[in-house]
Design an enzyme around this catalytic site. Structure first.
Site, PDB file in Angstrom:
ATOM      1  N   SER A  49       0.757  -1.310  -0.155  1.00 16.08           N
ATOM      2  CA  SER A  49      -0.016   0.063   0.046  1.00 16.08           C
ATOM      3  C   SER A  49       0.771   1.140   0.031  1.00 16.08           C
ATOM      4  O   SER A  49       2.085   1.259   0.389  1.00 16.08           O
ATOM      5  CB  SER A  49      -1.052   0.125   1.230  1.00 16.08           C
ATOM      6  OG  SER A  49      -0.027   0.131   2.383  1.00 16.08           O
ATOM      7  N   GLU A  58       6.279  -0.484  -5.663  1.00 16.96           N
ATOM      8  CA  GLU A  58       4.908  -0.609  -6.509  1.00 16.96           C
ATOM      9  C   GLU A  58       3.559  -0.598  -5.402  1.00 16.96           C
ATOM     10  O   GLU A  58       3.508  -1.088  -4.425  1.00 16.96           O
ATOM     11  CB  GLU A  58       4.840  -1.977  -7.112  1.00 16.96           C
ATOM     12  CG  GLU A  58       5.992  -2.094  -8.293  1.00 16.96           C
ATOM     13  CD  GLU A  58       5.637  -1.340  -9.292  1.00 16.96           C
ATOM     14  OE1 GLU A  58       4.684  -0.762  -9.320  1.00 16.96           O
ATOM     15  OE2 GLU A  58       6.272  -1.140 -10.273  1.00 16.96           O
ATOM     16  N   CYS A  97      -3.946  -4.677  -7.773  1.00 16.52           N
ATOM     17  CA  CYS A  97      -3.400  -3.070  -7.729  1.00 16.52           C
ATOM     18  C   CYS A  97      -4.223  -2.402  -8.909  1.00 16.52           C
ATOM     19  O   CYS A  97      -4.745  -1.173  -8.736  1.00 16.52           O
ATOM     20  CB  CYS A  97      -2.035  -3.108  -7.492  1.00 16.52           C
ATOM     21  SG  CYS A  97      -1.347  -3.912  -8.896  1.00 16.52           S
TER      22      CYS A  97
HETATM   23  P1  NAD Z   1       0.696  -3.371   3.099  1.00 17.79           P
HETATM   24  O1  NAD Z   1       1.354  -2.165   2.401  1.00 17.79           O
HETATM   25  O2  NAD Z   1      -0.103  -3.367   4.191  1.00 17.79           O
HETATM   26  O3  NAD Z   1       1.688  -4.707   3.164  1.00 17.79           O
HETATM   27  C1  NAD Z   1       2.570  -5.094   1.895  1.00 17.79           C
HETATM   28  C2  NAD Z   1       3.488  -5.856   2.740  1.00 17.79           C
HETATM   29  O4  NAD Z   1       4.594  -5.000   3.250  1.00 17.79           O
HETATM   30  C3  NAD Z   1       3.397  -7.043   3.553  1.00 17.79           C
HETATM   31  O5  NAD Z   1       4.328  -7.887   3.264  1.00 17.79           O
HETATM   32  C4  NAD Z   1       3.784  -6.313   4.929  1.00 17.79           C
HETATM   33  O6  NAD Z   1       3.756  -7.492   5.932  1.00 17.79           O
HETATM   34  C5  NAD Z   1       4.892  -5.688   4.924  1.00 17.79           C
HETATM   35  N1  NAD Z   1       4.741  -4.211   5.688  1.00 17.79           N
HETATM   36  C6  NAD Z   1       3.967  -3.915   6.146  1.00 17.79           C
HETATM   37  N2  NAD Z   1       4.325  -3.009   7.294  1.00 17.79           N
HETATM   38  C7  NAD Z   1       5.459  -2.588   6.772  1.00 17.79           C
HETATM   39  C8  NAD Z   1       6.401  -1.684   7.162  1.00 17.79           C
HETATM   40  N3  NAD Z   1       6.147  -0.665   7.978  1.00 17.79           N
HETATM   41  N4  NAD Z   1       7.772  -1.664   6.678  1.00 17.79           N
HETATM   42  C9  NAD Z   1       7.879  -2.645   5.572  1.00 17.79           C
HETATM   43  N5  NAD Z   1       7.159  -3.649   5.369  1.00 17.79           N
HETATM   44  C10 NAD Z   1       5.759  -3.597   5.881  1.00 17.79           C
HETATM   45  O7  NAD Z   1      -0.326  -3.970   1.675  1.00 17.79           O
HETATM   46  P2  NAD Z   1      -1.316  -5.161   1.408  1.00 17.79           P
HETATM   47  O8  NAD Z   1      -2.510  -4.938   2.342  1.00 17.79           O
HETATM   48  O9  NAD Z   1      -0.514  -6.498   1.911  1.00 17.79           O
HETATM   49  O10 NAD Z   1      -1.681  -5.004  -0.004  1.00 17.79           O
HETATM   50  C11 NAD Z   1      -2.604  -4.206  -0.584  1.00 17.79           C
HETATM   51  C12 NAD Z   1      -1.887  -3.146  -1.316  1.00 17.79           C
HETATM   52  O11 NAD Z   1      -0.970  -3.315  -2.175  1.00 17.79           O
HETATM   53  C13 NAD Z   1      -2.956  -2.401  -2.307  1.00 17.79           C
HETATM   54  O12 NAD Z   1      -2.765  -0.989  -1.740  1.00 17.79           O
HETATM   55  C14 NAD Z   1      -2.517  -2.540  -3.498  1.00 17.79           C
HETATM   56  O13 NAD Z   1      -3.006  -1.500  -4.417  1.00 17.79           O
HETATM   57  C15 NAD Z   1      -1.057  -2.827  -3.405  1.00 17.79           C
HETATM   58  N6  NAD Z   1      -0.207  -3.370  -4.405  1.00 17.79           N
HETATM   59  C16 NAD Z   1       0.106  -2.795  -5.421  1.00 17.79           C
HETATM   60  C17 NAD Z   1       0.708  -3.549  -6.690  1.00 17.79           C
HETATM   61  C18 NAD Z   1       1.510  -2.873  -7.455  1.00 17.79           C
HETATM   62  O14 NAD Z   1       2.209  -3.494  -8.235  1.00 17.79           O
HETATM   63  N7  NAD Z   1       1.561  -1.399  -7.556  1.00 17.79           N
HETATM   64  C19 NAD Z   1       0.394  -4.777  -6.403  1.00 17.79           C
HETATM   65  C20 NAD Z   1      -0.172  -5.469  -5.541  1.00 17.79           C
HETATM   66  C21 NAD Z   1      -0.679  -4.677  -4.641  1.00 17.79           C
END
Ligand code: NAD
Length: 472
Positions: A223, A244, A278
């Site tokens: 995110s 991303e 996404c």
């Molecule tokens: P998230 O940001 O909550 O988590 C993503 C990853 O980051 C997980 O592995 C999580 O454990 C880790 N994480 C959490 N806090 C962290 C921190 N402080 N530092 C480092 N890592 C940390 O996202 P999510 O809920 O797993 O996924 C959904 C989001 O991902 C949506 O916003 C979606 O649009 C986005 N997304 C983007 C793409 C792209 O290619 N642009 C692809 C898929 C999903």
């Protein structure tokens, strides 16, 4: 497989366990399906050290051998597809056919990355000097991925990172770590120890990685909110970053569409993977002239979609993947209910077992409503009526996000002119979501930093090194 089975981390080619564990649940029935290690900071240090040592030799392995390693990874994916897809459906929720599709797509993607070459730049423009630029690996890369496409998004990072000579520490989401761990175990015979390490943990592990002084780059998918934290944390040792991030993609439907032709692909642009994509169409702007017909067609399609446990025959859409996301989607629906929005279909979320939400389409909510402004990342989509195309484009662009978008029209040139005015890194015409390994995928604005895909994506895992020689 017993539900209490521990899936060890794979570090330096070895399984690594620990007494500290986390549970992984099946989102369709909320049952325990496995446990993972909650990686400690000492275990992370040991992983970084193993990856650093492996880098010493992996960087010098001939490029052609590293290409072969990627081809072998594609083989591992395809040869183990029945075991992997069952695990992926159990932990992610998507139907078995979609799980199979994700694994096949991952295998194909990495097999195509394997064929890519890094450029070499040569210039003789300076008199008496030849300058040769090669793209050399960065070192130890930390990869962090989300839960919507755990295998494919991991492969997007594994392929380019390893091909360019880096070693990798991959952290899957704690909600969907099992298939990735299984895959890492299956890959151990084909990669030297320490080249690909998969570690697992809860909320504390990502920040430990992004702050680690001996990790050279973070390639992050997730995110936008987390992306900001990653960027701040990476500043300490100026880690290279690829981010991303989230999107709130607009689909703009022009007045000249053939409703029958576009309804089905537009529906799936929004609802594939239960909206947890996404680049899903998350706001659909529809010209007044075709609004009612298109709304009726989308509702008809929604009525024929079976939502349920992805392991059962006939299921087309699985549950929302995890409880926090389910609550988020519910809160968007509740907000629209409270605001008195008209629901064309869906909106009835029960509190039974499993995180199920049927496809929900909201009829022309105000532009400033939460369901329009926020990324739902679930099966909830606003259909928004417009009559002035310039105004629709302005509204589509009025977002902190800039990931992707789509334009729907019977006139491709007209659609292309609209596409050119969208402030996003990717735009599709009469389709959506189809990404290719051969072109850069980049989020504009707060949807990201850097790119994946294409040679540009490979270069993100390198730094240029220019050697100047004197020439006669
Ligand atoms: P998230 O940001 O909550 O988590 C993503 C990853 O980051 C997980 O592995 C999580 O454990 C880790 N994480 C959490 N806090 C962290 C921190 N402080 N530092 C480092 N890592 C940390 O996202 P999510 O809920 O797993 O996924 C959904 C989001 O991902 C949506 O916003 C979606 O649009 C986005 N997304 C983007 C793409 C792209 O290619 N642009 C692809 C898929 C999903």
């Amino acid at each position: 497989m017993a539900s209490s089975t521990l899936f060890p981390m794979i570090v330096n080619g070895q399984p690594v366990a620990s007494p500290a564990t986390l549970d992984v649940l099946n989102p369709a029935n909320e049952r325990l399906i496995g446990r993972i290690v909650d990686c400690s900071s000492e275990q992370l240090d040991a992983t970084v050290q193993a990856a650093r040592e492996a880098f010493g030799t992996w960087r010098d392995v001939p490029y052609a051998h590293r290409q072969n390693a990627l081809r072998a990874i594609a083989g591992v994916l395809m040869n183990n597809i029945s075991e992997l897809k069952g695990l992926l459906t159990a932990e992610q929720g998507k139907p078995l056919a979609a799980a199979q599709g994700e694994i096949e797509a991952a295998a194909w993607w990495i097999s195509q990355v394997a064929e890519m070459e890094l450029p070499v730049g040569v210039t003789d423009a300076m008199p008496g000097q030849r300058s040769i630029t090669r793209y050399v690996p960065l070192g130890v890369v930390g990869a962090i991925v989300p839960w919507n496409f755990p295998v494919l998004l991991a492969i997007w990072k594994i392929g380019p990172a390893l091909l360019t000579g880096n070693t990798l520490i991959l952290k899957p989401s704690p909600f969907t770590p099992l298939t990735t761990l299984k895959l890492a175990e299956l890959m151990t015979p084909i990669l030297p120890a320490g080249v690909l390490n998969v570690i697992t943990g809860g909320d504390a592990l990502g920040p430990l990685m992004t702050a680690h002084s001996a990790i050279d780059k973070i390639s992050f998918t997730g995110s936008t909110a987390t992306g900001r934290r990653v960027m701040a944390s990476a500043a300490e040792n100026l880690k290279r970053l690829t981010l991303e991030l989230g999107g709130n993609d607009a689909a703009i439907v022009l007045d000249d569409v053939n409703v029958d032709a576009i309804a089905e692909p537009l529906f799936w642009a929004a609802f594939t993977n239960s909206g947890q994509v996404c680049v899903a169409a998350k706001r659909i702007y529809v010209h007044d002239k075709v609004y009612d017909d298109l709304a009726a067609a989308l509702v008809r399609i929604a009525g024929n979609v079976k939502v349920g446990d992805g392991s059962q025959d006939g299921t087309v859409l699985g549950p929302v993947q995890n409880l926090p996301q389910y609550r988020r989607v519910k809160s968007l629906i509740d907000d629209s209910l409270q605001a008195g929005h008209n629901f064309l279909t869906g909106g009835n979320v029960t509190d039974g077992i499993g995180y199920f939400v049927t496809p929900t389409i909201i009829d022309n909510p105000p532009e400033n409503s939460r369901v329009v402004q926020e990324e739902a990342f679930g099966p909830v989509v606003p259909l928004i009526r417009y009559s002035d195309l310039d105004d629709a484009i302005r509204r589509a662009n009025d977002s902190e996000f800039g990931l992707a978008g789509s334009v729907w029209s019977s006139d491709t040139e007209r659609a292309a002119a609209v596409a050119a005015r969208m402030d996003t890194g990717t735009v599709w015409i009469n389709s959506a979501q189809n990404l290719t390994p051969f072109a850069p995928f980049a989020g504009a604005k707060q949807s990201g930093l850097g790119v994946e895909g294409g040679v540009e994506g490979l270069l993100e895992f390198t730094t240029p090194q220019t050697v100047h020689r004197l020439v006669a």
